[in-house]
Scaffold this active site. Structure first.
Site, PDB file in Angstrom:
ATOM      1  N   ASP A 157      -8.023  -5.352  -0.078  1.00  0.00           N
ATOM      2  CA  ASP A 157      -8.684  -6.218  -0.861  1.00  0.00           C
ATOM      3  C   ASP A 157      -8.094  -7.744  -1.306  1.00  0.00           C
ATOM      4  O   ASP A 157      -8.514  -8.233  -2.182  1.00  0.00           O
ATOM      5  CB  ASP A 157      -8.213  -5.358  -2.621  1.00  0.00           C
ATOM      6  CG  ASP A 157      -8.859  -4.225  -2.770  1.00  0.00           C
ATOM      7  OD1 ASP A 157     -10.231  -4.241  -1.979  1.00  0.00           O
ATOM      8  OD2 ASP A 157      -8.490  -2.942  -3.049  1.00  0.00           O
TER       9      ASP A 157
ATOM     10  N   HIS B  68       0.796  -1.266  -0.012  1.00  0.00           N
ATOM     11  CA  HIS B  68       0.057  -0.079   0.025  1.00  0.00           C
ATOM     12  C   HIS B  68       0.777   1.278   0.111  1.00  0.00           C
ATOM     13  O   HIS B  68       2.069   1.246   0.599  1.00  0.00           O
ATOM     14  CB  HIS B  68      -1.081   0.127   1.347  1.00  0.00           C
ATOM     15  CG  HIS B  68      -2.270   1.098   1.237  1.00  0.00           C
ATOM     16  ND1 HIS B  68      -1.916   2.522   1.458  1.00  0.00           N
ATOM     17  CD2 HIS B  68      -3.268   0.724   0.643  1.00  0.00           C
ATOM     18  CE1 HIS B  68      -3.089   2.662   1.086  1.00  0.00           C
ATOM     19  NE2 HIS B  68      -4.085   1.806   0.755  1.00  0.00           N
TER      20      HIS B  68
HETATM   21  N1  CMC Z   1       4.210  -7.458  -4.989  1.00  0.00           N
HETATM   22  C1  CMC Z   1       5.572  -7.503  -5.345  1.00  0.00           C
HETATM   23  N2  CMC Z   1       6.299  -6.433  -4.768  1.00  0.00           N
HETATM   24  C2  CMC Z   1       5.888  -5.193  -4.583  1.00  0.00           C
HETATM   25  C3  CMC Z   1       4.360  -5.050  -4.502  1.00  0.00           C
HETATM   26  C4  CMC Z   1       3.784  -6.206  -4.528  1.00  0.00           C
HETATM   27  N3  CMC Z   1       2.249  -6.265  -4.578  1.00  0.00           N
HETATM   28  N4  CMC Z   1       3.891  -3.804  -3.950  1.00  0.00           N
HETATM   29  C5  CMC Z   1       5.001  -3.197  -3.895  1.00  0.00           C
HETATM   30  N5  CMC Z   1       6.280  -4.027  -4.080  1.00  0.00           N
HETATM   31  C6  CMC Z   1       7.652  -3.584  -4.305  1.00  0.00           C
HETATM   32  C7  CMC Z   1       8.022  -2.690  -5.379  1.00  0.00           C
HETATM   33  O1  CMC Z   1       8.502  -3.520  -6.352  1.00  0.00           O
HETATM   34  C8  CMC Z   1       9.061  -1.766  -4.800  1.00  0.00           C
HETATM   35  O2  CMC Z   1      10.181  -2.375  -4.730  1.00  0.00           O
HETATM   36  P1  CMC Z   1      11.658  -1.912  -5.001  1.00  0.00           P
HETATM   37  O3  CMC Z   1      11.747  -0.922  -3.876  1.00  0.00           O
HETATM   38  O4  CMC Z   1      12.525  -2.997  -4.906  1.00  0.00           O
HETATM   39  O5  CMC Z   1      11.572  -1.383  -6.335  1.00  0.00           O
HETATM   40  C9  CMC Z   1       8.583  -1.633  -3.383  1.00  0.00           C
HETATM   41  O6  CMC Z   1       7.756  -2.752  -3.101  1.00  0.00           O
HETATM   42  C10 CMC Z   1       7.881  -0.306  -3.333  1.00  0.00           C
HETATM   43  O7  CMC Z   1       6.768  -0.391  -4.119  1.00  0.00           O
HETATM   44  P2  CMC Z   1       6.222   0.672  -4.788  1.00  0.00           P
HETATM   45  O8  CMC Z   1       5.664   0.243  -6.334  1.00  0.00           O
HETATM   46  O9  CMC Z   1       7.069   1.958  -4.927  1.00  0.00           O
HETATM   47  O10 CMC Z   1       5.124   1.255  -4.006  1.00  0.00           O
HETATM   48  P3  CMC Z   1       3.640   2.206  -4.172  1.00  0.00           P
HETATM   49  O11 CMC Z   1       3.254   2.761  -3.073  1.00  0.00           O
HETATM   50  O12 CMC Z   1       4.154   2.898  -5.461  1.00  0.00           O
HETATM   51  O13 CMC Z   1       2.710   1.222  -4.694  1.00  0.00           O
HETATM   52  C11 CMC Z   1       0.688  -0.224  -4.848  1.00  0.00           C
HETATM   53  C12 CMC Z   1       1.563   0.881  -3.921  1.00  0.00           C
HETATM   54  C13 CMC Z   1      -0.612  -0.731  -3.800  1.00  0.00           C
HETATM   55  C14 CMC Z   1       0.591   0.164  -5.885  1.00  0.00           C
HETATM   56  C15 CMC Z   1       1.611  -1.495  -4.825  1.00  0.00           C
HETATM   57  O14 CMC Z   1       2.105  -1.983  -3.575  1.00  0.00           O
HETATM   58  C16 CMC Z   1       1.066  -2.446  -5.466  1.00  0.00           C
HETATM   59  O15 CMC Z   1       1.034  -2.504  -6.767  1.00  0.00           O
HETATM   60  N6  CMC Z   1       0.313  -3.487  -4.942  1.00  0.00           N
HETATM   61  C17 CMC Z   1      -0.479  -4.548  -5.445  1.00  0.00           C
HETATM   62  C18 CMC Z   1      -1.826  -3.819  -6.025  1.00  0.00           C
HETATM   63  C19 CMC Z   1      -2.817  -3.883  -4.905  1.00  0.00           C
HETATM   64  O16 CMC Z   1      -3.005  -4.782  -4.003  1.00  0.00           O
HETATM   65  N7  CMC Z   1      -3.520  -2.624  -4.753  1.00  0.00           N
HETATM   66  C20 CMC Z   1      -4.655  -2.328  -3.852  1.00  0.00           C
HETATM   67  C21 CMC Z   1      -4.201  -1.288  -2.910  1.00  0.00           C
HETATM   68  S1  CMC Z   1      -5.471  -1.237  -1.500  1.00  0.00           S
HETATM   69  C22 CMC Z   1      -6.896  -0.800  -2.333  1.00  0.00           C
HETATM   70  C23 CMC Z   1      -6.898   0.530  -2.674  1.00  0.00           C
HETATM   71  O17 CMC Z   1      -6.508   1.650  -1.877  1.00  0.00           O
HETATM   72  O18 CMC Z   1      -6.784   0.881  -3.765  1.00  0.00           O
END
Ligand code: CMC
Length: 430
Positions: free
Chosen positions: A365, A307
């Site tokens: 989710d 998240h």
């Molecule tokens: N699986 C594997 N690696 C992950 C994941 C994941 N679900 N989420 C984040 N990471 C890794 C990412 O690759 C990065 O690694 P590194 O630092 O080595 O590059 C690190 O963790 C930080 O991730 P980020 O993408 O910079 O984090 P963000 O804040 O931009 O993204 C997120 C947040 C929710 C989009 C992401 O965690 C994600 O894609 N999760 C899966 C989709 C999901 O479950 N979304 C629902 C969110 S809750 C409901 C809502 O509010 O909509």
């Protein structure tokens, strides 16, 4: 001591003093307005990781501690003691309603549940296998063509009616998009049912038979809707605010919010969790998928994990996980293979160094889809359910923004990386 931050431009020796804005909770914000005026700089913050786009008194999240407050009330207390429409009143009007206020609010919502009959013809323009979120974007956006008497955004009464209409009609519009996809007749709302019961009735009843709402299904939906009702300045809420900042009508703004919510990184994740579990198929395949999630050259991510704000357990996930057990136990399928697989995946990921280091925990989710599935809600309706609940938050945030005397059209700047000035060359000279 002054409550300011001084920025010194080493190149010119000029400096500017920027005021700090402190809210009641959360990190203070540097008001950067003078930075551009006095030093000519803009700020660069892709994805708005460190940018507060507004003042808001609606929802507070402490991502480190795993805290979520609606108007100051902890989500755990609201989940245990309140109900979705009471929470809607709280989010929109700022206070828990008295008995009389709740009665009046509930009554208003109940009496706006039908939509204009002409809207039905819109559905028939969509192919039967259209994704219900695509239908939602179109139909909700079209509401402004029907309800002209609630589109004067500068009139507080119009804003109220628009809010009531959106909250009341969203389940009707959503259920109709489902009925369209399976070729069944649309069911009219039953105003003697409560909000979630009515939604279940419109989705699952047919004119030829009686339908009894399952109290546990109603309770589970009500909980999920409370948990999804608002979540401060996430992508779809920011989209609603940005669309609304140009004084666009509320129906168009909420339609924009639905479009943003649909993405798999946001509200579309609940649907993706189910697709992912189906793809993993068996707990013996978990290590392979965990390895893929960790591989930077693979676009696969563990859906329902991580998240932007929570770097600790998502408090909503804890509550929904407990409900997941209750639903599966009561519906007699506690040995649901999907849930078992989800629990195993959760266990493995939570012990994995990659997920621990990055503070990636299951989010709301991860579980909501399993409950929806157990209730018989089809996978492509999961994000629609999220949209129904989040409409309350979108509406509350939109109303707060319009009433804010400092509100201005949203207009981010950029760092331009393109070609510098060059002259047009005729086609033969290129
Ligand atoms: N699986 C594997 N690696 C992950 C994941 C994941 N679900 N989420 C984040 N990471 C890794 C990412 O690759 C990065 O690694 P590194 O630092 O080595 O590059 C690190 O963790 C930080 O991730 P980020 O993408 O910079 O984090 P963000 O804040 O931009 O993204 C997120 C947040 C929710 C989009 C992401 O965690 C994600 O894609 N999760 C899966 C989709 C999901 O479950 N979304 C629902 C969110 S809750 C409901 C809502 O509010 O909509």
């Amino acid at each position: 001591m002054k409550d300011t931050v001084t920025i010194l431009d080493n190149a010119t020796g000029k400096s500017v003093e920027l005021p700090i804005r402190r809210g009641t909770l959360g990190p203070p914000a540097i008001d950067i307005g003078a930075l551009q005026r006095e030093l000519g700089y803009v700020t660069y913050d892709p994805g708005f990781l460190a940018t507060a786009s507004c003042h808001s008194a609606i929802t507070y999240i402490d991502g480190e501690q795993g805290v979520l407050l609606y108007r100051g009330y902890p989500i755990e207390q609201l989940a245990e003691k309140s109900n979705f429409l009471e929470v809607a009143h709280l989010l929109i009007y700022g206070e828990l309603p008295s008995q009389a206020q709740l009665g009046e609010f509930t009554n208003i919502i109940r009496r706006h549940t039908m939509f204009n009959e002409s809207l039905k013809s819109f559905y028939h323009g969509f192919h039967h296998d259209a994704h219900p979120m695509a239908i939602m974007v179109g139909v909700v956006g079209s509401l402004s063509a029907f309800y002209h008497d609630s589109t004067d955004i500068h009139n507080p009464h119009h804003r109220d009616i628009a809010a009531h209409r959106l909250i009341a009609k969203m389940p009707t519009i959503a259920a109709a998009s489902y009925k369209h996809s399976i070729g069944e007749p649309f069911m009219y709302p039953r105003n003697n049912l409560n909000y979630c019961g009515n939604l279940l009735h419109m989705m699952f009843s047919v004119p030829a038979e009686d339908y009894q709402v399952d109290p546990l299904a109603e309770k589970a939906l009500d909980l999920i809707f409370i948990l999804h009702a608002d979540h401060e300045q996430n992508a779809s809420t920011s989209t609603v605010r940005l669309a609304g900042s140009s004084s666009a009508d509320p129906f168009a703004c909420i339609s924009a919010g639905i479009a943003s919510l649909w993405g798999p990184a946001h509200g579309g994740a609940n649907e993706e969790v189910l697709h992912m579990l189906a793809e993993i198929g068996d707990s013996k395949n978990i290590p392979k998928y965990i390895a893929r999630a960790k591989d930077k050259n693979d676009s696969f991510r563990l859906m329902g994990f991580g998240h932007r704000v929570y770097k600790n357990h998502d408090p909503r996930a804890r509550l929904i996980r407990a409900m997941c057990h209750e639903v599966l136990n009561k519906l007699g399928n506690q040995n649901n293979p999907l849930f078992e697989l989800a629990l195993k995946l959760e266990e493995v990921a939570l012990q994995d160094e990659y997920f621990i280091e990055r503070k990636l925990y299951p989010n709301v989710d991860f579980y909501s889809g399993i409950i929806y599935k157990a209730l018989g809600i089809p996978t492509n309706m999961f994000t629609v359910m999220f949209a129904i609940a989040r409409t309350v938050g979108w509406v509350a945030q939109w109303m707060e923004m319009i009433a804010d005397p400092n509100q201005r059209i949203g207009r981010p700047r950029q760092v331009y990386d393109g070609a510098t000035r060059r002259d047009y060359a005729g086609i033969k000279d290129r």
